[in-house]
Design a protein around this motif. Structure first.
Motif, PDB file in Angstrom:
ATOM      1  N   ALA A  86       0.734  -1.242  -0.067  1.00 60.13           N
ATOM      2  CA  ALA A  86      -0.080   0.046  -0.073  1.00 60.13           C
ATOM      3  C   ALA A  86       0.794   1.265   0.113  1.00 60.13           C
ATOM      4  N   LYS A  87       2.132   1.064   0.146  1.00 61.41           N
ATOM      5  CA  LYS A  87       2.954   2.325   0.414  1.00 61.41           C
ATOM      6  C   LYS A  87       3.879   2.188  -0.874  1.00 61.41           C
ATOM      7  N   GLY A  88       3.416   1.487  -1.896  1.00 57.84           N
ATOM      8  CA  GLY A  88       4.137   1.558  -3.170  1.00 57.84           C
ATOM      9  C   GLY A  88       5.217   0.312  -3.431  1.00 57.84           C
ATOM     10  N   GLU A  89       5.451  -0.504  -2.452  1.00 54.71           N
ATOM     11  CA  GLU A  89       6.418  -1.522  -2.686  1.00 54.71           C
ATOM     12  C   GLU A  89       6.055  -2.703  -3.771  1.00 54.71           C
ATOM     13  N   SER A  90       7.136  -2.650  -4.601  1.00 50.54           N
ATOM     14  CA  SER A  90       6.851  -3.628  -5.824  1.00 50.54           C
ATOM     15  C   SER A  90       6.727  -5.077  -5.275  1.00 50.54           C
ATOM     16  N   LEU A  91       6.144  -5.863  -6.277  1.00 53.66           N
ATOM     17  CA  LEU A  91       5.912  -7.344  -5.978  1.00 53.66           C
ATOM     18  C   LEU A  91       7.430  -8.007  -5.934  1.00 53.66           C
ATOM     19  N   LYS A  92       8.362  -7.372  -6.545  1.00 56.69           N
ATOM     20  CA  LYS A  92       9.645  -7.866  -6.424  1.00 56.69           C
ATOM     21  C   LYS A  92      10.316  -7.740  -5.028  1.00 56.69           C
ATOM     22  N   ASP A  93      10.043  -6.759  -4.600  1.00 59.66           N
ATOM     23  CA  ASP A  93      10.690  -6.188  -3.083  1.00 59.66           C
ATOM     24  C   ASP A  93       9.891  -7.017  -2.231  1.00 59.66           C
ATOM     25  N   THR A  94       8.623  -7.163  -2.385  1.00 60.51           N
ATOM     26  CA  THR A  94       7.878  -7.820  -1.290  1.00 60.51           C
ATOM     27  C   THR A  94       8.261  -9.351  -1.184  1.00 60.51           C
ATOM     28  N   ALA A  95       8.596  -9.933  -2.511  1.00 56.53           N
ATOM     29  CA  ALA A  95       8.926 -11.443  -2.682  1.00 56.53           C
ATOM     30  C   ALA A  95      10.508 -11.394  -2.098  1.00 56.53           C
ATOM     31  N   LEU A  96      11.275 -10.651  -2.174  1.00 56.34           N
ATOM     32  CA  LEU A  96      12.527 -10.565  -1.541  1.00 56.34           C
ATOM     33  C   LEU A  96      12.453 -10.805  -0.205  1.00 56.34           C
ATOM     34  N   THR A  97      11.723  -9.821   0.355  1.00 58.79           N
ATOM     35  CA  THR A  97      11.758  -9.567   2.023  1.00 58.79           C
ATOM     36  C   THR A  97      11.013 -10.903   2.510  1.00 58.79           C
ATOM     37  N   LEU A  98      10.131 -11.485   1.838  1.00 58.51           N
ATOM     38  CA  LEU A  98       9.556 -12.441   2.452  1.00 58.51           C
ATOM     39  C   LEU A  98      10.522 -13.812   2.269  1.00 58.51           C
ATOM     40  N   HIS A  99      11.177 -13.803   1.138  1.00 58.48           N
ATOM     41  CA  HIS A  99      12.475 -14.899   1.175  1.00 58.48           C
ATOM     42  C   HIS A  99      13.439 -14.635   2.181  1.00 58.48           C
ATOM     43  N   ALA A 100      13.741 -13.403   2.290  1.00 59.18           N
ATOM     44  CA  ALA A 100      14.727 -12.903   3.560  1.00 59.18           C
ATOM     45  C   ALA A 100      14.048 -13.534   5.039  1.00 59.18           C
ATOM     46  N   LEU A 101      12.616 -13.565   5.036  1.00 59.27           N
ATOM     47  CA  LEU A 101      12.254 -14.262   6.555  1.00 59.27           C
ATOM     48  C   LEU A 101      12.103 -15.627   6.457  1.00 59.27           C
ATOM     49  N   GLY A 102      12.524 -16.333   5.381  1.00 57.37           N
ATOM     50  CA  GLY A 102      12.648 -17.751   5.167  1.00 57.37           C
ATOM     51  C   GLY A 102      11.713 -18.662   5.172  1.00 57.37           C
ATOM     52  N   TYR A 103      10.725 -18.209   4.264  1.00 53.65           N
ATOM     53  CA  TYR A 103       9.321 -18.903   3.865  1.00 53.65           C
ATOM     54  C   TYR A 103       9.624 -20.090   3.064  1.00 53.65           C
ATOM     55  N   ASP A 104       9.274 -21.341   3.094  1.00 53.75           N
ATOM     56  CA  ASP A 104       9.241 -22.280   2.590  1.00 53.75           C
ATOM     57  C   ASP A 104       8.415 -22.243   1.293  1.00 53.75           C
ATOM     58  N   ALA A 105       7.311 -21.809   1.209  1.00 50.55           N
ATOM     59  CA  ALA A 105       6.358 -21.679  -0.087  1.00 50.55           C
ATOM     60  C   ALA A 105       5.699 -20.378   0.114  1.00 50.55           C
ATOM     61  N   PHE A 106       5.377 -19.885  -1.241  1.00 50.91           N
ATOM     62  CA  PHE A 106       4.592 -18.654  -1.548  1.00 50.91           C
ATOM     63  C   PHE A 106       3.468 -19.392  -2.259  1.00 50.91           C
ATOM     64  N   VAL A 107       2.397 -18.835  -1.703  1.00 49.92           N
ATOM     65  CA  VAL A 107       0.958 -18.886  -2.329  1.00 49.92           C
ATOM     66  C   VAL A 107       0.495 -17.694  -2.848  1.00 49.92           C
ATOM     67  N   ILE A 108       0.511 -17.237  -4.129  1.00 48.45           N
ATOM     68  CA  ILE A 108       0.111 -16.048  -4.798  1.00 48.45           C
ATOM     69  C   ILE A 108      -0.900 -15.995  -5.791  1.00 48.45           C
ATOM     70  N   ARG A 109      -1.918 -15.095  -5.439  1.00 48.69           N
ATOM     71  CA  ARG A 109      -2.988 -14.649  -6.466  1.00 48.69           C
ATOM     72  C   ARG A 109      -2.669 -13.189  -6.725  1.00 48.69           C
ATOM     73  N   HIS A 110      -2.709 -12.980  -8.149  1.00 52.08           N
ATOM     74  CA  HIS A 110      -2.421 -11.814  -8.755  1.00 52.08           C
ATOM     75  C   HIS A 110      -3.419 -11.394  -9.908  1.00 52.08           C
ATOM     76  N   ALA A 111      -3.719 -10.217 -10.239  1.00 50.86           N
ATOM     77  CA  ALA A 111      -4.555  -9.615 -11.378  1.00 50.86           C
ATOM     78  C   ALA A 111      -3.797 -10.013 -12.594  1.00 50.86           C
ATOM     79  N   HIS A 112      -2.335  -9.819 -12.380  1.00 50.75           N
ATOM     80  CA  HIS A 112      -1.604  -9.901 -13.748  1.00 50.75           C
ATOM     81  C   HIS A 112      -1.172 -11.193 -14.048  1.00 50.75           C
ATOM     82  N   SER A 113      -1.362 -11.633 -15.260  1.00 50.26           N
ATOM     83  CA  SER A 113      -0.903 -13.004 -15.897  1.00 50.26           C
ATOM     84  C   SER A 113       0.562 -13.114 -15.876  1.00 50.26           C
TER      85      SER A 113
END
Length: 330
Positions: free
Chosen positions: A100-127
């Protein structure tokens, strides 16, 4: 792999070639069957009381759901499936996150990766958004010599919705005991439907016949090149169908002028119990939800024994348990 009478044990099932589940199109038939057979195991597990231990549970692994579009069934069943496998689960409310503050999808993904998640479940409006995230995470893992999380596509634009296709196939298999040779008619907004695309790929790979019907502006002729039968009138599409799969009008993805009116759409392509009994009394009815009652499906049909809609919802948990287990128990 074929529809075996004896069910292989869970640990005997071959693992898919890919770390991610981004779509059905690139899967081979044996991989689809591995997911379905694993789902049968997990459904039996869920129906057993007390529930026996799961072989190689995913205890200690973590999953994050990142939904840029609304969801009830998909998100909830993914989270329930993960918890039943022993995983930790986090849901990111996009409207309250840094997105909501303008963070890109890439930076969100990298942030969550840095937190150590094993699986990402993603729904997005863009194919292609989940595919992009998968590439970002793979590149980061190469840079850090770290692990690559699994990315699961929970629906990307008008492209694919792979776990919906798998739970739909499981529902059909439970009713008919086979997939090969089934005649499945998708009726509605084909153009904007990721459900229809994933369903098409899965059914064709397992030997079913697929038919598409809808307003001509919503059924591109190009689908015929994949082996789909394009129909123009409801009786033609459903007269000998085993499954009538109704799709909602995705008004949020449409441009104006694709059909005259909702009333006209309902008259030509909507289904009620009387119409079903007249045109295809042998068929069962499916719908991915959410339903628009009175548009593509009438309440008397949605609430009848002909409808397998709630069975689809139930099967979503077992299918998503199967997908998570096969991808993460390597």
């Amino acid at each position: 792999m074929t529809e075996a009478k004896t069910l292989p044990s869970l640990v005997e099932l071959p693992k898919p070639r890919f770390r991610h589940l981004l779509g059905i199109e690139l899967l081979e038939a044996w991989e689809i069957w591995s997911f379905l057979l694993a789902a049968v195991h997990f459904k039996r597990h869920l129906q057993t009381s007390p529930q026996p231990p799961i072989p190689s549970p995913l205890t200690g692994k973590s999953l994050v759901t990142l939904f840029y579009e609304p969801s009830t069934r998909t998100r909830t069943s993914f989270e329930m499936a993960a918890r039943k496998l022993g995983m930790g689960v986090t849901h990111i409310a996009v409207t309250a996150a840094s997105v909501a503050k303008g963070e890109s999808l890439k930076d969100t993904a990298l942030t969550l990766h840095a937190l150590g998640y094993d699986a990402f479940v993603i729904r997005h409006a863009h194919s292609g958004a989940p595919h992009f995230v998968a590439r970002v995470l793979e590149e980061r893992a190469r840079q850090t010599n770290g692990k690559v999380p699994s990315v699961l596509n929970a629906g990307d634009g008008m492209h694919e919705h792979p776990t919906q296709a798998l739970l739909d196939l499981l529902t059909m298999w439970e009713v008919f005991g086979r997939i090969e040779g089934l005649r499945v008619a998708f009726v509605g907004d084909i153009l904007h439907s990721r459900v229809a695309r994933s369903g098409m790929w899965a059914l064709l790979k397992l030997g079913a016949e697929v038919r598409f019907l809808g307003p001509p502006t919503m059924v591109p002729e190009q689908f015929a090149a994949f082996g789909v039968r394009i129909c123009r009138k409801l009786p033609e599409a459903v007269k000998d169908a085993d499954v009538v799969y109704l799709l909602r009008l995705q008004l949020e993805r449409q441009q104006a002028g694709l059909f005259p009116s909702v009333n006209e759409y309902h008259r030509l392509f909507g289904m009620d119990l009387r119409k079903l009994q007249e045109l295809c009394p042998q068929a069962l009815v499916m719908h991915p939800g959410p339903m628009n009652r009175g548009v593509e499906i009438a309440s008397d049909l949605a609430d009848s024994e002909k409808a397998k809609i709630l069975d689809q919802v139930t099967n979503g948990i077992a299918v998503r348990m199967a997908v998570l287990w096969l991808l993460l128990s390597r």
